[in-house]
Design a protein around this motif. Structure first.
Motif, PDB file in Angstrom:
ATOM      1  N   PRO A 270      27.080  25.777  41.419  1.00  0.00           N
ATOM      2  CA  PRO A 270      27.714  26.678  40.451  1.00  0.00           C
ATOM      3  C   PRO A 270      28.428  27.851  41.114  1.00  0.00           C
ATOM      4  O   PRO A 270      29.236  28.534  40.481  1.00  0.00           O
ATOM      5  CB  PRO A 270      26.536  27.161  39.590  1.00  0.00           C
ATOM      6  N   ALA A 271      28.134  28.059  42.402  1.00  0.00           N
ATOM      7  CA  ALA A 271      28.775  29.170  43.120  1.00  0.00           C
ATOM      8  C   ALA A 271      30.284  29.020  43.191  1.00  0.00           C
ATOM      9  O   ALA A 271      30.994  30.011  43.412  1.00  0.00           O
ATOM     10  CB  ALA A 271      28.201  29.277  44.535  1.00  0.00           C
ATOM     11  N   VAL A 272      30.800  27.794  43.013  1.00  0.00           N
ATOM     12  CA  VAL A 272      32.257  27.616  43.061  1.00  0.00           C
ATOM     13  C   VAL A 272      32.944  28.371  41.930  1.00  0.00           C
ATOM     14  O   VAL A 272      34.147  28.655  42.015  1.00  0.00           O
ATOM     15  CB  VAL A 272      32.643  26.119  42.999  1.00  0.00           C
ATOM     16  N   LEU A 273      32.206  28.708  40.871  1.00  0.00           N
ATOM     17  CA  LEU A 273      32.806  29.441  39.757  1.00  0.00           C
ATOM     18  C   LEU A 273      33.088  30.900  40.103  1.00  0.00           C
ATOM     19  O   LEU A 273      33.997  31.512  39.537  1.00  0.00           O
ATOM     20  CB  LEU A 273      31.887  29.372  38.530  1.00  0.00           C
ATOM     21  N   ILE A 274      32.308  31.447  41.021  1.00  0.00           N
ATOM     22  CA  ILE A 274      32.513  32.856  41.385  1.00  0.00           C
ATOM     23  C   ILE A 274      33.213  32.996  42.731  1.00  0.00           C
ATOM     24  O   ILE A 274      33.653  34.089  43.082  1.00  0.00           O
ATOM     25  CB  ILE A 274      31.179  33.630  41.418  1.00  0.00           C
ATOM     26  N   GLU A 275      33.333  31.891  43.471  1.00  0.00           N
ATOM     27  CA  GLU A 275      33.958  31.962  44.793  1.00  0.00           C
ATOM     28  C   GLU A 275      35.379  32.522  44.761  1.00  0.00           C
ATOM     29  O   GLU A 275      35.732  33.344  45.626  1.00  0.00           O
ATOM     30  CB  GLU A 275      33.942  30.578  45.443  1.00  0.00           C
ATOM     31  N   PRO A 276      36.228  32.125  43.797  1.00  0.00           N
ATOM     32  CA  PRO A 276      37.584  32.702  43.792  1.00  0.00           C
ATOM     33  C   PRO A 276      37.622  34.205  43.580  1.00  0.00           C
ATOM     34  O   PRO A 276      38.623  34.854  43.925  1.00  0.00           O
ATOM     35  CB  PRO A 276      38.265  31.964  42.619  1.00  0.00           C
ATOM     36  N   TRP A 277      36.547  34.778  43.013  1.00  0.00           N
ATOM     37  CA  TRP A 277      36.559  36.196  42.642  1.00  0.00           C
ATOM     38  C   TRP A 277      35.899  37.091  43.686  1.00  0.00           C
ATOM     39  O   TRP A 277      35.793  38.300  43.478  1.00  0.00           O
ATOM     40  CB  TRP A 277      35.823  36.389  41.314  1.00  0.00           C
ATOM     41  N   ARG A 278      35.437  36.544  44.793  1.00  0.00           N
ATOM     42  CA  ARG A 278      34.631  37.329  45.717  1.00  0.00           C
ATOM     43  C   ARG A 278      35.387  38.500  46.342  1.00  0.00           C
ATOM     44  O   ARG A 278      34.874  39.613  46.413  1.00  0.00           O
ATOM     45  CB  ARG A 278      34.077  36.411  46.813  1.00  0.00           C
ATOM     46  N   ALA A 279      36.573  38.252  46.833  1.00  0.00           N
ATOM     47  CA  ALA A 279      37.342  39.321  47.493  1.00  0.00           C
ATOM     48  C   ALA A 279      37.972  40.239  46.452  1.00  0.00           C
ATOM     49  O   ALA A 279      38.558  39.764  45.476  1.00  0.00           O
ATOM     50  CB  ALA A 279      38.416  38.723  48.395  1.00  0.00           C
ATOM     51  N   PRO A 280      37.862  41.556  46.611  1.00  0.00           N
ATOM     52  CA  PRO A 280      38.438  42.493  45.631  1.00  0.00           C
ATOM     53  C   PRO A 280      39.928  42.276  45.393  1.00  0.00           C
ATOM     54  O   PRO A 280      40.400  42.352  44.253  1.00  0.00           O
ATOM     55  CB  PRO A 280      38.163  43.867  46.258  1.00  0.00           C
ATOM     56  N   GLU A 281      40.693  41.998  46.479  1.00  0.00           N
ATOM     57  CA  GLU A 281      42.126  41.790  46.290  1.00  0.00           C
ATOM     58  C   GLU A 281      42.414  40.518  45.501  1.00  0.00           C
ATOM     59  O   GLU A 281      43.408  40.427  44.774  1.00  0.00           O
ATOM     60  CB  GLU A 281      42.845  41.729  47.640  1.00  0.00           C
ATOM     61  N   ASP A 282      41.516  39.524  45.625  1.00  0.00           N
ATOM     62  CA  ASP A 282      41.684  38.297  44.855  1.00  0.00           C
ATOM     63  C   ASP A 282      41.413  38.521  43.369  1.00  0.00           C
ATOM     64  O   ASP A 282      42.059  37.914  42.523  1.00  0.00           O
ATOM     65  CB  ASP A 282      40.753  37.200  45.381  1.00  0.00           C
ATOM     66  N   ARG A 283      40.467  39.376  43.056  1.00  0.00           N
ATOM     67  CA  ARG A 283      40.164  39.649  41.640  1.00  0.00           C
ATOM     68  C   ARG A 283      41.400  40.210  40.931  1.00  0.00           C
ATOM     69  O   ARG A 283      41.703  39.833  39.803  1.00  0.00           O
ATOM     70  CB  ARG A 283      39.013  40.652  41.547  1.00  0.00           C
ATOM     71  N   ILE A 284      42.105  41.100  41.620  1.00  0.00           N
ATOM     72  CA  ILE A 284      43.308  41.677  41.022  1.00  0.00           C
ATOM     73  C   ILE A 284      44.356  40.588  40.807  1.00  0.00           C
ATOM     74  O   ILE A 284      45.005  40.521  39.760  1.00  0.00           O
ATOM     75  CB  ILE A 284      43.867  42.800  41.927  1.00  0.00           C
ATOM     76  N   ARG A 285      44.499  39.714  41.792  1.00  0.00           N
ATOM     77  CA  ARG A 285      45.497  38.654  41.670  1.00  0.00           C
ATOM     78  C   ARG A 285      45.136  37.667  40.562  1.00  0.00           C
ATOM     79  O   ARG A 285      46.022  37.201  39.838  1.00  0.00           O
ATOM     80  CB  ARG A 285      45.619  37.901  43.003  1.00  0.00           C
ATOM     81  N   TRP A 286      43.851  37.344  40.428  1.00  0.00           N
ATOM     82  CA  TRP A 286      43.451  36.427  39.352  1.00  0.00           C
ATOM     83  C   TRP A 286      43.709  37.046  37.985  1.00  0.00           C
ATOM     84  O   TRP A 286      44.110  36.355  37.047  1.00  0.00           O
ATOM     85  CB  TRP A 286      41.975  36.047  39.485  1.00  0.00           C
ATOM     86  N   LEU A 287      43.458  38.339  37.863  1.00  0.00           N
ATOM     87  CA  LEU A 287      43.738  39.002  36.594  1.00  0.00           C
ATOM     88  C   LEU A 287      45.235  39.026  36.304  1.00  0.00           C
ATOM     89  O   LEU A 287      45.656  38.858  35.155  1.00  0.00           O
ATOM     90  CB  LEU A 287      43.175  40.429  36.617  1.00  0.00           C
ATOM     91  N   GLN A 288      46.036  39.219  37.342  1.00  0.00           N
ATOM     92  CA  GLN A 288      47.493  39.194  37.155  1.00  0.00           C
ATOM     93  C   GLN A 288      47.951  37.796  36.726  1.00  0.00           C
ATOM     94  O   GLN A 288      48.742  37.654  35.784  1.00  0.00           O
ATOM     95  CB  GLN A 288      48.189  39.599  38.454  1.00  0.00           C
ATOM     96  N   LEU A 289      47.465  36.782  37.430  1.00  0.00           N
ATOM     97  CA  LEU A 289      47.847  35.411  37.098  1.00  0.00           C
ATOM     98  C   LEU A 289      47.342  35.025  35.718  1.00  0.00           C
ATOM     99  O   LEU A 289      48.066  34.409  34.926  1.00  0.00           O
ATOM    100  CB  LEU A 289      47.298  34.452  38.152  1.00  0.00           C
ATOM    101  N   GLY A 290      46.091  35.401  35.412  1.00  0.00           N
ATOM    102  CA  GLY A 290      45.544  35.115  34.092  1.00  0.00           C
ATOM    103  C   GLY A 290      46.301  35.816  32.989  1.00  0.00           C
ATOM    104  O   GLY A 290      46.501  35.265  31.900  1.00  0.00           O
ATOM    105  N   GLY A 291      46.756  37.045  33.267  1.00  0.00           N
ATOM    106  CA  GLY A 291      47.554  37.765  32.279  1.00  0.00           C
ATOM    107  C   GLY A 291      48.875  37.068  32.006  1.00  0.00           C
ATOM    108  O   GLY A 291      49.318  36.970  30.852  1.00  0.00           O
ATOM    109  N   LEU A 292      49.513  36.561  33.063  1.00  0.00           N
ATOM    110  CA  LEU A 292      50.757  35.806  32.890  1.00  0.00           C
ATOM    111  C   LEU A 292      50.519  34.533  32.082  1.00  0.00           C
ATOM    112  O   LEU A 292      51.315  34.179  31.204  1.00  0.00           O
ATOM    113  CB  LEU A 292      51.346  35.449  34.256  1.00  0.00           C
TER     114      LEU A 292
END
Length: 278
Positions: free
Chosen positions: A80-102
């Motif tokens: 289940p750790a694969v669900l949080i792996e993309p969010w681990r790095a702080p800079e990645d969290r910002i990018r995921w939120l940007q992509l998700g917003g788009l």
């Protein structure tokens, strides 16, 4: 990063590889899909806020299934750790939120356009009030027209965002630029994606026939229902697993970018670069 144009027949291979992944670890993928479905249902209890959160998180969820495929290719168990792996790095969290917003903005645009060209919200509300069961909804012409328009309008949106999670996470490409590359890759390989979609439509038809056969052959409704649900989750998991192959086949491998499925995964303990090179 160089785009690869693949033959249309590759679409069949993508679907086959996704199915093979779920044959290798059926319980792992079904468990992962079940966990995601549970989280989605919990978020949906928050109504509009939950719905927004689900849509924003979709690109990262696609990435999680691609990471799960990498685990299987490395002969590891899916966690289940694969669900949080993309969010681990702080800079990645910002990018995921940007992509998700788009993606959320694109989804909203699809809903608005479908209400203009198809049945509007008032017509849909009347159908929902008049229907007593899900079967009534699926047989209603207004509902079918609405679903058709939304599916048609959502198709270009899905293809535009198709490669963006991997390009952003593994390729370290900014979200907007990744979206552009993804749209170009999908357009140039449209023939393969058409075959890919046709194969999955065939799988769904076969799934429907299997469900009818199970209902006929197994006189115990509960057992038949459990088998049907598991089979449906397995097919859905296989589809999400196949996303990996549709992505890595469309771009030429490079040291800092994407590698094809024939290359060994770099997810072992010796690779500590946040799993960003496929």
């Amino acid at each position: 990063m160089k785009l690869i144009v693949v033959p249309a027949s590759r679409g069949y291979q993508w679907a086959r590889q996704g199915l093979q992944m779920c044959i290798n670890q059926p319980l792992g993928f079904v468990s992962l899909f079940g966990l995601v479905a549970t989280l989605v249902m919990l978020l949906m209890a928050l109504q509009i806020l939950g719905l927004i959160a689900v849509v924003v998180a979709m690109p990262a969820l696609w990435m999680s299934f691609m990471l799960a495929v990498r685990r299987v290719m490395a002969n590891e168990k899916i966690s289940p750790a694969v669900l949080i792996e993309p969010w681990r790095a702080p800079e990645d969290r910002i990018r995921w939120l940007q992509l998700g917003g788009l993606y959320a903005a694109g989804t909203l645009l699809v809903v608005v356009l479908s209400s203009f060209v198809g049945p509007d919200a008032e017509d849909m509300a009347k159908v929902l009030e008049a229907s007593n069961e899900n079967a009534d909804l699926l047989s209603d012409t207004v509902m079918l027209e609405s679903m058709a328009w939304r599916a048609l309008l959502a198709l270009p949106l899905s293809l535009a965002f198709w490669h963006t999670p991997a390009l952003m996470f593994w390729g370290r490409i900014p979200p907007v630029k990744a979206l552009f590359f993804s749209a170009v890759a999908s357009w140039r390989n449209l023939g393969a994606f058409m075959v890919y979609g046709a194969v999955w439509m065939g799988v769904l038809v076969a799934m429907g026939l299997l469900v009818r056969a199970i209902d006929t052959l197994i006189p115990v409704p509960f057992v038949a229902q459990v088998i049907t649900v598991f089979a449906g989750m397995w097919v859905a998991s296989a589809f999400y697993a196949s996303l990996y192959f549709t992505v890595v086949d469309c771009f030429e491998p490079r040291q800092e970018g994407l590698e094809g499925p024939g290359h060994p995964p770099a997810d072992g303990p010796e690779d500590r670069d946040d799993n960003r090179s496929v």
